[in-house]
Scaffold this motif. Structure first.
Motif, PDB file in Angstrom:
ATOM      1  N   GLY A 185     -20.545  12.681  19.314  1.00  0.00           N
ATOM      2  CA  GLY A 185     -20.619  13.477  18.107  1.00  0.00           C
ATOM      3  C   GLY A 185     -21.715  14.507  18.085  1.00  0.00           C
ATOM      4  N   ARG A 186     -22.322  14.767  19.247  1.00  0.00           N
ATOM      5  CA  ARG A 186     -23.380  15.769  19.351  1.00  0.00           C
ATOM      6  C   ARG A 186     -23.013  16.805  20.401  1.00  0.00           C
ATOM      7  N   LYS A 187     -23.580  18.005  20.251  1.00  0.00           N
ATOM      8  CA  LYS A 187     -23.368  19.065  21.225  1.00  0.00           C
ATOM      9  C   LYS A 187     -24.714  19.590  21.686  1.00  0.00           C
ATOM     10  N   VAL A 188     -24.920  19.581  23.010  1.00  0.00           N
ATOM     11  CA  VAL A 188     -26.152  20.087  23.607  1.00  0.00           C
ATOM     12  C   VAL A 188     -25.866  21.487  24.142  1.00  0.00           C
ATOM     13  N   ILE A 189     -26.604  22.474  23.651  1.00  0.00           N
ATOM     14  CA  ILE A 189     -26.431  23.863  24.057  1.00  0.00           C
ATOM     15  C   ILE A 189     -27.577  24.247  24.984  1.00  0.00           C
ATOM     16  N   ALA A 190     -27.247  24.816  26.149  1.00  0.00           N
ATOM     17  CA  ALA A 190     -28.293  25.179  27.101  1.00  0.00           C
ATOM     18  C   ALA A 190     -27.882  26.401  27.903  1.00  0.00           C
ATOM     19  N   THR A 191     -28.875  27.165  28.373  1.00  0.00           N
ATOM     20  CA  THR A 191     -28.631  28.271  29.307  1.00  0.00           C
ATOM     21  C   THR A 191     -29.748  28.241  30.341  1.00  0.00           C
ATOM     22  N   GLY A 192     -29.358  28.220  31.621  1.00  0.00           N
ATOM     23  CA  GLY A 192     -30.343  28.262  32.696  1.00  0.00           C
ATOM     24  C   GLY A 192     -31.385  27.179  32.573  1.00  0.00           C
ATOM     25  N   THR A 193     -30.976  25.932  32.493  1.00  0.00           N
ATOM     26  CA  THR A 193     -31.909  24.840  32.248  1.00  0.00           C
ATOM     27  C   THR A 193     -31.435  23.592  32.970  1.00  0.00           C
ATOM     28  N   SER A 194     -32.203  22.523  32.854  1.00  0.00           N
ATOM     29  CA  SER A 194     -31.864  21.255  33.485  1.00  0.00           C
ATOM     30  C   SER A 194     -32.131  20.131  32.493  1.00  0.00           C
ATOM     31  N   PHE A 195     -31.128  19.284  32.285  1.00  0.00           N
ATOM     32  CA  PHE A 195     -31.298  18.196  31.325  1.00  0.00           C
ATOM     33  C   PHE A 195     -30.422  17.013  31.703  1.00  0.00           C
TER      34      PHE A 195
END
Length: 325
Positions: A185-195
């Protein structure tokens, strides 16, 4: 020549019937008329099979609005060529067959593009298995044991879903396409990253290794009562923990320890035995089962080798008042 003209006419009729029956408002009377047409001539059934085969090729996408529109346009071209045929008999057969071939190419081409834009690539692992996958944009996906990720790439977005388990995402920078991962139920938004994202039965862990990410409620899923619904931003070295009940927490984390699973090690820092067992069970076909809630609430710390169930159980029974069967 007459035989070819007759065959071309049957294919035109079959194409017309295929589009009529694909319409959402096709009524029962039309279906009855179609059955009468099929039964009237064996050549009708043959033409229907030729037209209907490619139409069904892409399953549910065959009735997507954009595909239906393309088919209507293709059929219009076929019918236009068919009308011209009667005014120019000498060129009729070749024109009709060329138009039918063009219509088929348009239908299959649009269907394929629709399928390409909506299908998801599925990556998964079994017990004790780990995988590293290079995605189409150059991003890297690292999967822990018993994990599954589905990836759908579009022209303006890169959408992934962690279905189960744990995964690390090393994102290739692309300003034109947002990279997102949904889980619980969650959305992780990223650009040019590491997680890293870890999904347990009642908790979701998002650990940022480098760069920045924002964690939002997934708009496609209504949050449960009491669930935190605000945007949460993380910086490198932070871990967000979202529990099924209760507010989110953000803590400092040792990134090396958080990613020890990539080397086959599992690090527990003051976690419940229930959580530790859920993680360890990813690495073995023989699952541990906790006998009661009190035992499950015992908190432990330590470093264990993934899949070494005997060593884990031996440690528990040595240092805690528990027994194992």
């Amino acid at each position: 020549m007459e035989k070819k003209d007759s065959q071309a006419r049957k294919l035109l009729e079959a194409s017309a019937w295929r589009v009529r029956l694909a319409e959402n408002d096709a009524e029962e009377d039309e279906h009855r008329e179609f059955q009468v047409w099929i039964a009237a001539d064996r050549r009708n059934a043959d033409a229907w099979r030729q037209v209907n085969g490619p139409w069904r090729l892409f399953g549910e996408h065959a009735t997507a609005p954009e595909v239906i529109a393309a088919r209507r346009e293709a059929l219009t071209r076929v019918e236009h060529t068919g009308r011209k045929r009667w005014h120019d008999a000498a060129r009729s057969t070749n024109c009709v067959f060329q138009a039918i071939a063009a219509a088929a190419l348009v239908v299959v081409g649009v269907s394929f593009l629709t399928w390409q834009n909506t299908r998801a690539d599925v990556y998964s692992t079994g017990s004790g298995e780990r995988r590293i996958i290079t995605l189409g944009d150059g991003s890297t996906l690292s999967l822990d044991a018993q994990s599954e990720v589905r990836a759908r790439y579009r022209s303006n977005s890169r959408e992934l879903q962690l279905v189960r388990g744990q995964a690390k995402f090393d994102v290739a920078h692309d300003a034109q396409r947002i990279f997102s991962v949904t889980a619980a139920g969650r959305k992780v938004i990223a650009t040019g990253t590491s997680f890293n994202v870890d999904l347990l039965e009642t908790k979701l862990f998002v650990t940022l290794i480098e760069g920045r990410v924002a964690v939002l409620p997934n708009p496609a899923r209504r949050p449960a009562d009491g669930q935190h619904t605000e945007r949460i931003e993380l910086t490198a070295g932070k871990q967000l923990v979202l529990a099924e009940h209760g507010p989110p927490t953000i803590t400092d984390v040792n990134v090396g320890l958080a990613l020890a699973w990539q080397n086959g090690l599992i690090v527990f820092e003051d976690v419940t035995l229930a959580e530790a067992v859920e993680r360890l069970n990813r690495y073995s076909e023989n699952k541990l089962i906790i006998g009661d809630d009190f035992t499950g609430s015992i908190r432990i710390s330590g470093v264990f080798k993934g899949g070494d169930m005997n060593g884990f159980v031996s440690t528990l029974t040595t240092y805690f008042p528990v027994s194992a069967d």
